[in-house]
Design a protein around this motif. Structure first.
Motif, short mmCIF file in Angstrom:
data_model
loop_
_atom_site.label_atom_id
_atom_site.label_comp_id
_atom_site.label_asym_id
_atom_site.label_seq_id
_atom_site.Cartn_x
_atom_site.Cartn_y
_atom_site.Cartn_z
N LYS A 91 -70.81 -70.99 -47.27
CA LYS A 91 -71.64 -69.78 -47.28
C LYS A 91 -73.06 -70.08 -46.78
N GLN A 92 -73.58 -71.24 -47.17
CA GLN A 92 -74.92 -71.64 -46.70
C GLN A 92 -74.91 -71.84 -45.19
N ARG A 93 -73.82 -72.46 -44.71
CA ARG A 93 -73.70 -72.72 -43.27
C ARG A 93 -73.68 -71.39 -42.51
N ALA A 94 -72.88 -70.46 -43.00
CA ALA A 94 -72.78 -69.15 -42.34
C ALA A 94 -74.14 -68.46 -42.34
N ALA A 95 -74.86 -68.55 -43.46
CA ALA A 95 -76.17 -67.91 -43.56
C ALA A 95 -77.14 -68.50 -42.52
N GLY A 107 -80.75 -57.94 -44.03
CA GLY A 107 -79.84 -56.85 -44.40
C GLY A 107 -78.47 -57.02 -43.77
N GLU A 108 -78.46 -57.35 -42.48
CA GLU A 108 -77.18 -57.51 -41.77
C GLU A 108 -76.41 -58.72 -42.32
N ILE A 109 -77.13 -59.81 -42.55
CA ILE A 109 -76.45 -61.02 -43.05
C ILE A 109 -75.89 -60.78 -44.45
N SER A 110 -76.67 -60.07 -45.28
CA SER A 110 -76.19 -59.78 -46.65
C SER A 110 -74.89 -59.00 -46.63
N LYS A 111 -74.81 -58.03 -45.68
CA LYS A 111 -73.57 -57.24 -45.58
C LYS A 111 -72.41 -58.14 -45.18
N ILE A 112 -72.61 -58.97 -44.19
CA ILE A 112 -71.54 -59.85 -43.71
C ILE A 112 -71.08 -60.80 -44.82
N LEU A 113 -72.05 -61.35 -45.54
CA LEU A 113 -71.71 -62.34 -46.57
C LEU A 113 -71.44 -61.71 -47.94
N SER A 122 -82.10 -66.97 -51.45
CA SER A 122 -81.92 -68.17 -52.26
C SER A 122 -80.93 -69.13 -51.57
N LEU A 123 -79.88 -68.54 -50.96
CA LEU A 123 -78.87 -69.32 -50.23
C LEU A 123 -79.53 -70.08 -49.06
N LEU A 124 -80.35 -69.36 -48.32
CA LEU A 124 -81.03 -69.96 -47.17
C LEU A 124 -82.03 -71.03 -47.62
N PHE A 125 -82.71 -70.76 -48.74
CA PHE A 125 -83.66 -71.74 -49.26
C PHE A 125 -82.93 -73.04 -49.61
N ARG A 126 -81.78 -72.90 -50.28
CA ARG A 126 -81.01 -74.09 -50.66
C ARG A 126 -80.49 -74.83 -49.43
N ALA A 127 -80.06 -74.06 -48.42
CA ALA A 127 -79.57 -74.67 -47.18
C ALA A 127 -80.67 -75.48 -46.51
N TYR A 128 -81.87 -74.90 -46.44
CA TYR A 128 -82.99 -75.61 -45.80
C TYR A 128 -83.40 -76.82 -46.61
N GLU A 129 -83.31 -76.72 -47.93
CA GLU A 129 -83.61 -77.85 -48.79
C GLU A 129 -82.66 -79.01 -48.47
N THR A 130 -81.36 -78.67 -48.36
CA THR A 130 -80.36 -79.70 -48.06
C THR A 130 -80.61 -80.29 -46.68
N LEU A 131 -80.89 -79.43 -45.70
CA LEU A 131 -81.15 -79.92 -44.34
C LEU A 131 -82.39 -80.82 -44.30
N ARG A 132 -83.39 -80.45 -45.09
CA ARG A 132 -84.63 -81.24 -45.15
C ARG A 132 -84.32 -82.66 -45.63
N VAL A 133 -83.44 -82.76 -46.63
CA VAL A 133 -83.09 -84.08 -47.17
C VAL A 133 -82.19 -84.84 -46.19
N GLU A 134 -81.17 -84.13 -45.67
CA GLU A 134 -80.22 -84.77 -44.74
C GLU A 134 -80.91 -85.26 -43.48
#
Lengths: 145, 54
Positions: A91-95, A107-113, A122-134
């Motif tokens: 889900k984070q990847r898709a976001a 709005g569009e992404i929320s509908k899709i997901l 919050s999903l995007l924040f967590r994804a960026y946090e993970t990417l920042r570490v990786e």
């Protein structure tokens, strides 16, 4: 080529990317002007040639081929970034893909997901946090530039 | 703005999608909070790295 030749310096306990992007600055040990011999190997001494007036002139053969190394580093960077995205939970990847590459709004992404906008943020924040570490070695390197 | 509230705004701030009032609020917070300033810079860098795949 320089990375290949320096492979024996790599200690398996160290993270490969840290070694590749951190201590192995281009030209750190193998200067950018380090010559390549006629058989394609790097040599320890500068390649010289006698000119017509008898003077010795240094030929920086390696300088003519900086793009090969740059391309290798660039490809490795892209591979790391792609791999970091692929490793994200689905889900984070898709976001990230919809937000960053499709440039859809929240709005569009929320509908899709099928989630709320605040859940998406919050999903995007967590994804960026993970990417920042990786991608920490790349983030640190980029920050220095 | 609190640091926890900033989490929902940081990405919009980094890629310029915030409303003017939200952007100003963010800037005010970032100017006084070193931790959030570091985080903003790191997220900006991640954003630049992701741009490399475009």
């Amino acid at each position: 080529m320089r990375v290949y030749r320096a492979r024996e310096e790599y200690v398996p306990s160290a993270k490969f990317t840290t070694w590749l992007f951190g201590s192995r600055q281009p030209g750190a040990k193998f200067g950018a002007g380090q010559p390549i011999s006629a058989n394609g190997n790097l040599t320890d001494a500068p390649v010289t040639a006698d000119t017509e007036d008898g003077d010795e002139k240094t030929m920086d053969v390696a300088e003519k081929h900086p793009n090969i190394e740059q391309r290798l580093i660039e490809e490795t960077r892209k591979k790391m970034i792609r791999h970091a995205i692929e490793k994200l939970p689905e889900k984070q990847r898709a976001a990230v893909l919809l937000h960053k590459y499709q440039e859809l709004d929240y709005g569009e992404i929320s509908k899709i997901l099928e989630c709320s906008e605040s859940a998406l943020k919050s999903l995007l924040f967590r994804a960026y946090e993970t990417l920042r570490v990786e991608l920490a070695p790349l983030v640190a390197r980029q920050a220095k530039q | 703005m609190s640091c926890s509230r900033m989490e929902s705004k940081i990405l919009g701030y980094v890629d310029g999608r915030l409303k003017e009032s939200e952007r100003l609020e963010m800037e005010k917070h970032v100017s006084t909070c070193a931790a959030c300033r570091v985080r903003v810079n790191e997220f900006r860098t991640v954003n630049v790295l992701l741009d490399e795949l475009r």
